[in-house]
Design a protein around this motif. Structure first.
Motif, PDB file in Angstrom:
ATOM      1  N   THR A 168       6.372 -22.989 -22.210  1.00  0.00           N
ATOM      2  CA  THR A 168       5.123 -23.114 -21.449  1.00  0.00           C
ATOM      3  C   THR A 168       4.319 -24.296 -21.982  1.00  0.00           C
ATOM      4  N   ALA A 169       4.195 -24.380 -23.292  1.00  0.00           N
ATOM      5  CA  ALA A 169       3.458 -25.494 -23.902  1.00  0.00           C
ATOM      6  C   ALA A 169       4.129 -26.830 -23.582  1.00  0.00           C
ATOM      7  N   GLU A 170       5.439 -26.883 -23.671  1.00  0.00           N
ATOM      8  CA  GLU A 170       6.159 -28.111 -23.338  1.00  0.00           C
ATOM      9  C   GLU A 170       5.864 -28.525 -21.900  1.00  0.00           C
ATOM     10  N   ASN A 171       5.908 -27.575 -20.999  1.00  0.00           N
ATOM     11  CA  ASN A 171       5.648 -27.859 -19.592  1.00  0.00           C
ATOM     12  C   ASN A 171       4.239 -28.416 -19.405  1.00  0.00           C
ATOM     13  N   ILE A 172       3.269 -27.798 -20.017  1.00  0.00           N
ATOM     14  CA  ILE A 172       1.877 -28.242 -19.875  1.00  0.00           C
ATOM     15  C   ILE A 172       1.697 -29.658 -20.412  1.00  0.00           C
ATOM     16  N   TYR A 173       2.132 -29.896 -21.641  1.00  0.00           N
ATOM     17  CA  TYR A 173       1.826 -31.157 -22.320  1.00  0.00           C
ATOM     18  C   TYR A 173       2.766 -32.296 -21.951  1.00  0.00           C
ATOM     19  N   SER A 174       3.830 -32.017 -21.264  1.00  0.00           N
ATOM     20  CA  SER A 174       4.698 -33.083 -20.756  1.00  0.00           C
ATOM     21  C   SER A 174       3.997 -33.863 -19.649  1.00  0.00           C
ATOM     22  N   ASN A 175       2.977 -33.270 -19.062  1.00  0.00           N
ATOM     23  CA  ASN A 175       2.261 -33.914 -17.959  1.00  0.00           C
ATOM     24  C   ASN A 175       1.019 -34.677 -18.404  1.00  0.00           C
ATOM     25  N   TYR A 176       0.738 -34.672 -19.691  1.00  0.00           N
ATOM     26  CA  TYR A 176      -0.429 -35.397 -20.198  1.00  0.00           C
ATOM     27  C   TYR A 176      -0.050 -36.856 -20.440  1.00  0.00           C
ATOM     28  N   PRO A 177      -0.955 -37.781 -20.113  1.00  0.00           N
ATOM     29  CA  PRO A 177      -0.658 -39.188 -20.388  1.00  0.00           C
ATOM     30  C   PRO A 177      -0.569 -39.444 -21.895  1.00  0.00           C
ATOM     31  N   ASN A 178       0.334 -40.322 -22.268  1.00  0.00           N
ATOM     32  CA  ASN A 178       0.530 -40.745 -23.665  1.00  0.00           C
ATOM     33  C   ASN A 178       1.029 -39.635 -24.586  1.00  0.00           C
ATOM     34  N   LEU A 179       1.533 -38.545 -24.023  1.00  0.00           N
ATOM     35  CA  LEU A 179       2.115 -37.472 -24.828  1.00  0.00           C
ATOM     36  C   LEU A 179       3.539 -37.207 -24.371  1.00  0.00           C
ATOM     37  N   ALA A 180       4.380 -36.894 -25.334  1.00  0.00           N
ATOM     38  CA  ALA A 180       5.731 -36.392 -25.038  1.00  0.00           C
ATOM     39  C   ALA A 180       5.810 -35.027 -25.703  1.00  0.00           C
ATOM     40  N   PRO A 187       0.514 -14.491 -30.134  1.00  0.00           N
ATOM     41  CA  PRO A 187       1.548 -13.447 -30.191  1.00  0.00           C
ATOM     42  C   PRO A 187       2.538 -13.556 -29.033  1.00  0.00           C
ATOM     43  N   ASP A 188       3.665 -12.922 -29.211  1.00  0.00           N
ATOM     44  CA  ASP A 188       4.730 -12.951 -28.206  1.00  0.00           C
ATOM     45  C   ASP A 188       4.461 -11.888 -27.134  1.00  0.00           C
ATOM     46  N   ASP A 189       3.334 -12.033 -26.444  1.00  0.00           N
ATOM     47  CA  ASP A 189       2.887 -11.049 -25.459  1.00  0.00           C
ATOM     48  C   ASP A 189       2.808 -11.617 -24.047  1.00  0.00           C
ATOM     49  N   TYR A 190       3.340 -12.809 -23.839  1.00  0.00           N
ATOM     50  CA  TYR A 190       3.154 -13.488 -22.559  1.00  0.00           C
ATOM     51  C   TYR A 190       4.482 -13.919 -21.957  1.00  0.00           C
ATOM     52  N   GLN A 191       4.513 -13.977 -20.646  1.00  0.00           N
ATOM     53  CA  GLN A 191       5.659 -14.500 -19.912  1.00  0.00           C
ATOM     54  C   GLN A 191       5.474 -16.012 -19.758  1.00  0.00           C
ATOM     55  N   TYR A 192       6.536 -16.682 -19.341  1.00  0.00           N
ATOM     56  CA  TYR A 192       6.507 -18.126 -19.105  1.00  0.00           C
ATOM     57  C   TYR A 192       5.434 -18.471 -18.073  1.00  0.00           C
ATOM     58  N   MET A 193       4.586 -19.427 -18.414  1.00  0.00           N
ATOM     59  CA  MET A 193       3.518 -19.949 -17.558  1.00  0.00           C
ATOM     60  C   MET A 193       2.472 -18.903 -17.182  1.00  0.00           C
ATOM     61  N   ASP A 194       2.318 -17.864 -17.996  1.00  0.00           N
ATOM     62  CA  ASP A 194       1.255 -16.876 -17.802  1.00  0.00           C
ATOM     63  C   ASP A 194      -0.094 -17.595 -17.881  1.00  0.00           C
ATOM     64  N   LYS A 195      -0.985 -17.275 -16.977  1.00  0.00           N
ATOM     65  CA  LYS A 195      -2.279 -17.953 -16.891  1.00  0.00           C
ATOM     66  C   LYS A 195      -3.067 -17.830 -18.198  1.00  0.00           C
ATOM     67  N   ASP A 196      -3.077 -16.655 -18.812  1.00  0.00           N
ATOM     68  CA  ASP A 196      -3.796 -16.466 -20.073  1.00  0.00           C
ATOM     69  C   ASP A 196      -3.154 -17.256 -21.211  1.00  0.00           C
ATOM     70  N   LEU A 197      -1.831 -17.331 -21.212  1.00  0.00           N
ATOM     71  CA  LEU A 197      -1.125 -18.127 -22.220  1.00  0.00           C
ATOM     72  C   LEU A 197      -1.488 -19.600 -22.075  1.00  0.00           C
ATOM     73  N   ILE A 198      -1.523 -20.099 -20.870  1.00  0.00           N
ATOM     74  CA  ILE A 198      -1.876 -21.504 -20.630  1.00  0.00           C
ATOM     75  C   ILE A 198      -3.272 -21.798 -21.170  1.00  0.00           C
ATOM     76  N   LEU A 199      -4.223 -20.931 -20.867  1.00  0.00           N
ATOM     77  CA  LEU A 199      -5.596 -21.138 -21.346  1.00  0.00           C
ATOM     78  C   LEU A 199      -5.666 -21.104 -22.869  1.00  0.00           C
ATOM     79  N   TRP A 200      -4.957 -20.147 -23.479  1.00  0.00           N
ATOM     80  CA  TRP A 200      -4.950 -20.030 -24.941  1.00  0.00           C
ATOM     81  C   TRP A 200      -4.348 -21.295 -25.563  1.00  0.00           C
ATOM     82  N   LEU A 201      -3.228 -21.744 -25.017  1.00  0.00           N
ATOM     83  CA  LEU A 201      -2.589 -22.951 -25.532  1.00  0.00           C
ATOM     84  C   LEU A 201      -3.526 -24.151 -25.432  1.00  0.00           C
ATOM     85  N   GLN A 202      -4.134 -24.329 -24.290  1.00  0.00           N
ATOM     86  CA  GLN A 202      -5.019 -25.482 -24.117  1.00  0.00           C
ATOM     87  C   GLN A 202      -6.201 -25.426 -25.087  1.00  0.00           C
ATOM     88  N   ASP A 203      -6.782 -24.258 -25.257  1.00  0.00           N
ATOM     89  CA  ASP A 203      -7.889 -24.116 -26.202  1.00  0.00           C
ATOM     90  C   ASP A 203      -7.452 -24.428 -27.630  1.00  0.00           C
TER      91      ASP A 203
END
Length: 107
Positions: free
Chosen positions: A16-28, A83-99
């Protein structure tokens, strides 16, 4: 900047994190797991490639320091405490990762 995200099985959190941050400019972004059953097992090349390594739990940090002590050097390794409580691309996981991740990225 190269970001490596690590969880246990490389199924939900780190991809999920890889998917999110692969779309940011200047990040791989890459993701990997520490378990032998991981979809993609972390290796020395991943650690060498990364500028920052984000791990989901302390056990992932310990694993990396044990297995890749020669590659880790002065690299920044950050424990996100997700924690390992989320599915792939779960909305709450995305928000937690971004924060948790965005504060460590250049602005």
């Amino acid at each position: 900047m190269n970001l490596l995200f690590v969880c246990t099985k490389n199924k939900w959190r780190s991809p999920t994190a890889e998917n999110i941050y692969s779309n940011y400019p200047n990040l791989a972004a890459r993701s990997a797991g520490i378990s032998r059953s991981a979809r993609r097992l972390i290796n020395a090349a991943d650690v060498n490639w990364a500028d920052i390594i984000f791990v989901m739990e302390n056990k992932h940090k310990r694993y990396i320091y044990e297995k890749f002590r020669n590659q880790i050097g002065q690299k920044k390794l950050i424990v996100l405490d997700i924690p390992d409580d989320y599915q792939y691309m779960d909305k709450d996981l995305i928000l937690w990762l971004q924060d948790a991740v965005d504060v460590h990225l250049p602005h």
